[in-house]
Structures are given as structure tokens and as C-alpha cells.
Scaffold this active site. Structure first.
Site, mmCIF file in Angstrom:
data_model
loop_
_atom_site.group_PDB
_atom_site.id
_atom_site.type_symbol
_atom_site.label_atom_id
_atom_site.label_comp_id
_atom_site.label_asym_id
_atom_site.label_seq_id
_atom_site.Cartn_x
_atom_site.Cartn_y
_atom_site.Cartn_z
ATOM 1 N N LYS A 8 0.850 -1.198 0.000
ATOM 2 C CA LYS A 8 0.000 0.000 0.000
ATOM 3 C C LYS A 8 0.875 1.234 0.000
ATOM 4 O O LYS A 8 2.052 1.209 0.401
ATOM 5 C CB LYS A 8 -0.948 0.017 1.204
ATOM 6 C CG LYS A 8 -0.256 0.060 2.578
ATOM 7 C CD LYS A 8 0.163 1.428 3.052
ATOM 8 C CE LYS A 8 0.787 1.381 4.460
ATOM 9 N NZ LYS A 8 1.454 2.657 4.843
ATOM 10 N N ASP A 133 -3.077 -1.000 10.478
ATOM 11 C CA ASP A 133 -3.174 -1.050 9.026
ATOM 12 C C ASP A 133 -3.817 -2.334 8.507
ATOM 13 O O ASP A 133 -4.125 -2.421 7.316
ATOM 14 C CB ASP A 133 -1.786 -0.910 8.386
ATOM 15 C CG ASP A 133 -1.249 0.513 8.442
ATOM 16 O OD1 ASP A 133 -2.004 1.414 8.861
ATOM 17 O OD2 ASP A 133 -0.084 0.722 8.076
#
Length: 278
Positions: A8, A133
Site C-alpha cells: 500500500k 493497518d
């Protein structure tokens, strides 16, 4: 079963405050990349969890992959086991979410392989206990995140190509967040305002502090910024330059200093993991 664990990027990152428990309040835009690690899962006849290979400096029991599998066993009472092989491509501690992505892939894979039938909400909640996350990887959609990163709103972002550089240094997240000069009072904004500004106005509040603490990161950012709009992702050490096409990205990647590790990737609004799972 073999599944991807994508990287990401934080396309922007604002720090809006600090809570009494020491955690920081954030506003960020998460987007996936079409590159990452790969995990291979093979069911066992017993309830053992085996991960290969071991990662340097990380015991098997501390690895988020093993912790995710054991968490599923504990929460569901499953007596199933699994052998997991991790093909590691993403640099550790690079701000690309590799460990969190590995954990999310493990949760989703074993939920299916062990026939647990947990819904996305439950898996995201379990993921949050492993790291802030993890939920965005569980949910698999580009997102606007608030809180410590766990309050997610799906978004659709532009999908440019990126040159991603790891400048060969490990950034300690705790050191960055403990730095006295770190910006902690950026005014909170609405999602609509964040999207109005677009990529030309996005920034990372951690970048100035990381560049001061880690000259290698500063050098790499200065080099890439001469060639493309550039930003740190998370607390680093990775940084990325935004390009309009893959040819430009590949050309810049070939020029990167051999001291650094670089690759090209495209931004995605749907995780490759979720595409693979159908």
C-alpha cells in the site's frame, strides 16, 4: 492456496492530534499497488501453524502471519492447522504495509480454508487487534482513514504508475512519532476537501522529520523529486514518485542509484487479494 499480499501507499498523511494513550490521530488515503508478497497455504492434519522461511530478526511466533493464524484458532476454536510459505518481496519497515498485508491475507485465506465463515466486519476487527493497518487490507478497497487508521471510508483515487524507492535504511516508527518537532496539529479536514485538492496538494506530515532523522531518505527524496512529484509513504523508509505511464516509470527506475532498491507499480482501488479470492 496461493494468494497475494499487496503493498500500500499513503497518498497523503496528516497528523491531527495525539491521544492520551500516546497514539496519534491521523487522516490518510490508502491505495494498493499491483506488487507485493505472496503466501502459499497448505492444510495440515494437525493443529500446528508452520511458517517458512523465518525472517531475519523476527521469530516465527512474533511474525504477524503466525499471530493471525493463532488468533483465528483462539477466536473460533478451530483445530485445523496449516503450513505457510512466505515469498517476501516487500522490504521490511518500508512503510508499504508488508507485515499488515501478510496478516490480512492469512486471515482471509484461513477463513476460507478452515471453513470458518467469518464476515468481513469480524475479520477486520480481528485484524485491528494485530495492527492499525490490517483492516484496510482485510476490506480490500482504497480508503480514507481516520482515527489511528482504522476508521475507513472507501474511495476511488486516480491510478497512476509509481516509482517506489527503498533507500536502504530502516526507519523506526516509534522514533518518528516521538520526535518533538513532528507536526501533530494539522487541522482535520473532510474527505471531500481532501479529494478536491488532489495529488498535487497532498503531503505527508512525517516527511520532514524522517528526512531530518535519516539523511539517506532525504537524499533519495531529493533525487526522485527532480524527476516526478514525490512523497514519503507512512513513516518510510520508502518513497514514491507519481508518473502518468509505465514507460516513464520504468525509465526513471533504471536510473536509480544502485545503493537503493527500486521498482515500478500501478496504483489500484481494489486489492489484488480480493480479486484473487473472487
Amino acid at each position: 492456496m496461493s494468494l497475494p499480499a499487496p503493498a500500500k501507499l499513503n497518498r497523503m498523511l496528516h497528523i491531527t492530534g495525539r491521544r492520551d494513550d500516546g497514539y496519534h490521530e491521523l487522516q490518510t488515503l490508502f491505495q494498493f499497488l499491483d506488487v507485493g508478497d505472496t503466501l502459499h497455504f497448505t492444510l495440515r492434519d494437525d493443529d500446528a501453524i508452520r511458517l517458512t522461511p523465518t525472517l531475519e530478526g523476527v521469530t516465527a511466533e512474533d511474525n504477524l502471519v503466525v499471530r493471525a493464524a493463532r488468533l483465528l484458532q483462539a477466536q473460533t476454536g478451530s483445530r485445523r492447522g496449516v503450513d505457510i510459505q512466505l515469498d517476501k518481496r516487500l522490504p521490511m519497515g518500508g512503510g508499504l504495509g508488508g507485515g499488515s498485508s501478510n496478516a490480512a491475507t492469512t486471515l482471509l485465506a484461513l477463513n476460507r480454508l478452515w471453513n470458518l465463515n467469518l464476515d468481513e466486519e469480524r475479520l477486520a476487527a480481528l485484524g485491528l487487534s494485530l495492527g492499525a493497518d490490517v483492516p484496510v487490507f482485510v476490506r480490500g478497497r482504497a480508503a480514507w482513514a481516520e482515527g489511528v487508521g482504522e476508521q475507513l471510508t472507501p474511495v476511488t483515487l486516480d491510478t497512476p504508475y509509481f516509482v517506489v524507492i527503498h533507500p536502504g535504511v530502516s526507519v523506526a516508527t516509534a522514533r518518528v512519532f516521538q520526535a518533538p518537532e513532528l507536526t501533530r496539529d494539522t487541522p482535520a479536514i473532510r474527505l471531500s476537501r481532501a479529494l478536491e485538492g488532489g495529488a498535487t496538494r497532498w503531503r505527508n506530515d512525517c516527511e520532514a522529520t524522517v528526512c531530518r532523522l535519516y539523511p539517506q531518505v532525504d537524499e533519495a527524496i531529493r533525487w526522485l523529486a527532480q524527476r516526478a512529484p514525490t512523497m514519503l509513504t507512512g513513516t518510510g523508509a520508502c518513497l514514491f514518485g507519481r508518473l502518468t505511464n509505465v514507460e516513464e516509470a520504468d525509465n526513471i527506475a533504471r536510473q536509480v542509484d544502485p545503493r537503493w532498491h527500486a521498482f515500478t507499480a500501478q496504483g489500484l482501488n481494489v486489492s489484488p487479494l480480493h480479486k484473487a479470492l473472487g
